[in-house]
Design an enzyme around this catalytic site. Structure first.
Site, PDB file in Angstrom:
ATOM      1  NE  ARG A 127      10.526   5.354   8.560  1.00  0.00           N
ATOM      2  CZ  ARG A 127       9.196   5.422   7.682  1.00  0.00           C
ATOM      3  NH1 ARG A 127       9.266   4.424   6.886  1.00  0.00           N
ATOM      4  NH2 ARG A 127       8.074   6.087   7.885  1.00  0.00           N
ATOM      5  NE  ARG A 150       3.882   6.568   1.532  1.00  0.00           N
ATOM      6  CZ  ARG A 150       4.193   5.072   2.002  1.00  0.00           C
ATOM      7  NH1 ARG A 150       4.764   4.600   1.128  1.00  0.00           N
ATOM      8  NH2 ARG A 150       4.181   4.974   3.045  1.00  0.00           N
ATOM      9  CG  HIS A 188      11.212  -2.398   4.047  1.00  0.00           C
ATOM     10  ND1 HIS A 188       9.954  -2.509   4.067  1.00  0.00           N
ATOM     11  CD2 HIS A 188      11.365  -3.607   4.836  1.00  0.00           C
ATOM     12  CE1 HIS A 188       9.485  -3.177   4.866  1.00  0.00           C
ATOM     13  NE2 HIS A 188      10.478  -4.352   5.081  1.00  0.00           N
ATOM     14  CG  LEU A 189      11.782   2.300  -1.168  1.00  0.00           C
ATOM     15  CD1 LEU A 189      10.089   3.186  -1.441  1.00  0.00           C
ATOM     16  CD2 LEU A 189      12.703   2.574  -2.601  1.00  0.00           C
ATOM     17  CB  SER A 190      12.554   4.260   4.943  1.00  0.00           C
ATOM     18  OG  SER A 190      11.592   3.453   5.265  1.00  0.00           O
ATOM     19  NE  ARG A 234       6.576   4.205   9.873  1.00  0.00           N
ATOM     20  CZ  ARG A 234       5.499   4.158   8.888  1.00  0.00           C
ATOM     21  NH1 ARG A 234       5.325   3.218   8.252  1.00  0.00           N
ATOM     22  NH2 ARG A 234       4.717   5.155   9.126  1.00  0.00           N
ATOM     23  CG  ASN A 264       8.476  -2.160   0.091  1.00  0.00           C
ATOM     24  OD1 ASN A 264       7.664  -2.361   1.319  1.00  0.00           O
ATOM     25  ND2 ASN A 264       8.898  -1.003  -0.276  1.00  0.00           N
ATOM     26  CD  GLU A 308      10.773  -7.642   5.445  1.00  0.00           C
ATOM     27  OE1 GLU A 308      10.625  -8.859   5.960  1.00  0.00           O
ATOM     28  OE2 GLU A 308      10.666  -6.597   6.165  1.00  0.00           O
ATOM     29  CG  ASP A 362      -1.107 -17.083   8.853  1.00  0.00           C
ATOM     30  OD1 ASP A 362      -0.258 -17.255   9.554  1.00  0.00           O
ATOM     31  OD2 ASP A 362      -2.096 -16.819   9.330  1.00  0.00           O
ATOM     32  N   PRO A 409       0.713  -1.385   0.044  1.00  0.00           N
ATOM     33  CG  PRO A 409      -0.049  -0.980   2.200  1.00  0.00           C
ATOM     34  CD  PRO A 409       0.440  -2.004   1.322  1.00  0.00           C
ATOM     35  CG  ASN A 410      -0.319   4.485   1.260  1.00  0.00           C
ATOM     36  OD1 ASN A 410      -1.403   4.959   0.714  1.00  0.00           O
ATOM     37  ND2 ASN A 410      -0.256   3.764   2.596  1.00  0.00           N
ATOM     38  CB  ALA A 461       1.618   0.032   6.218  1.00  0.00           C
TER      39      ALA A 461
HETATM   40  C1  DQA Z   1       8.367   0.788   3.631  1.00  0.00           C
HETATM   41  C2  DQA Z   1       8.612   1.279   5.086  1.00  0.00           C
HETATM   42  C3  DQA Z   1       6.967   0.886   5.770  1.00  0.00           C
HETATM   43  O1  DQA Z   1       7.075   1.163   7.247  1.00  0.00           O
HETATM   44  C4  DQA Z   1       6.122   1.905   5.200  1.00  0.00           C
HETATM   45  O2  DQA Z   1       4.734   1.728   5.761  1.00  0.00           O
HETATM   46  C5  DQA Z   1       6.023   2.101   3.716  1.00  0.00           C
HETATM   47  C6  DQA Z   1       7.090   1.903   2.893  1.00  0.00           C
HETATM   48  C7  DQA Z   1       9.626   1.367   2.693  1.00  0.00           C
HETATM   49  O3  DQA Z   1       9.963   0.854   1.734  1.00  0.00           O
HETATM   50  O4  DQA Z   1      10.608   1.916   3.422  1.00  0.00           O
HETATM   51  O5  DQA Z   1       4.977   2.244   3.187  1.00  0.00           O
HETATM   52  O6  DQA Z   1       8.108  -0.550   3.491  1.00  0.00           O
END
Ligand code: DQA
Length: 147
Positions: free
Chosen positions: A106, A17, A99-101, A110, A73, A97, A86, A9-10, A76
């Site tokens: 954080r 963003r 993640h950009l950040s 998270r 990725n 896995e 599951d 999501p997002n 959230a």
């Molecule tokens: C994220 C980190 C997550 O905590 C956050 O909810 C995201 C992006 C990242 O790529 O850093 O939407 O997965």
């Protein structure tokens, strides 16, 4: 080799963003970069993004039929979704896995991933480059486990 890249999501809002956290590159730019590297590696990419948890579960459930591994990725959902955990437990398809950040630097909520212990490994904190590294690491892992 076929690799699915699953975005949660997002991530469709990348570019606009919270650019201070996630940078200014759009998801389409990131996809192009990953696809370019995939061509060099001889890998076929299935690129997906969804804002819906159930759809993410469906995508994970489809992995055994569609991919040899995945770059994931879950955004959230990483921190909240027992259903996605599951699904990965059920399919047992190798995934990295990403993640950009750096989620570990954080907010408290998270810093925990419900997927990390199921993953081959994690790449976090390097922005879009992390996706390319995750792909490279996954490909190497799958090749090694096949030989
Ligand atoms: C994220 C980190 C997550 O905590 C956050 O909810 C995201 C992006 C990242 O790529 O850093 O939407 O997965």
């Amino acid at each position: 080799m076929r690799v699915a890249v699953l975005n949660g999501p997002n991530l469709n809002l990348l570019g606009s963003r919270e650019p201070e956290l996630y940078g200014t590159e759009r998801l389409e730019d990131l996809e192009r970069t990953v696809r370019e590297r995939a061509v060099e590696l001889g890998v076929e990419i299935e690129w997906r993004q969804t804002n819906h948890e159930g759809e993410f579960v469906d995508l994970v459930q489809s992995l055994p039929a569609t991919a040899d591994g995945a770059v994931v990725n879950a955004a959230a959902f990483t921190h909240t979704s027992l259903a996605i955990r599951d699904a990965f437990l059920a399919v047992r398809v190798p995934f990295v896995e990403v993640h950009l950040s750096n989620i570990f630097a954080r907010e408290e909520q998270r810093r925990h991933s419900l997927l990390a212990d199921l993953a081959v490994g994690i790449v976090a904190g390097f922005g879009p480059r992390g996706y390319v590294w995750a792909l490279e690491a996954l490909v190497q892992h799958v090749e090694r486990s096949e030989s």
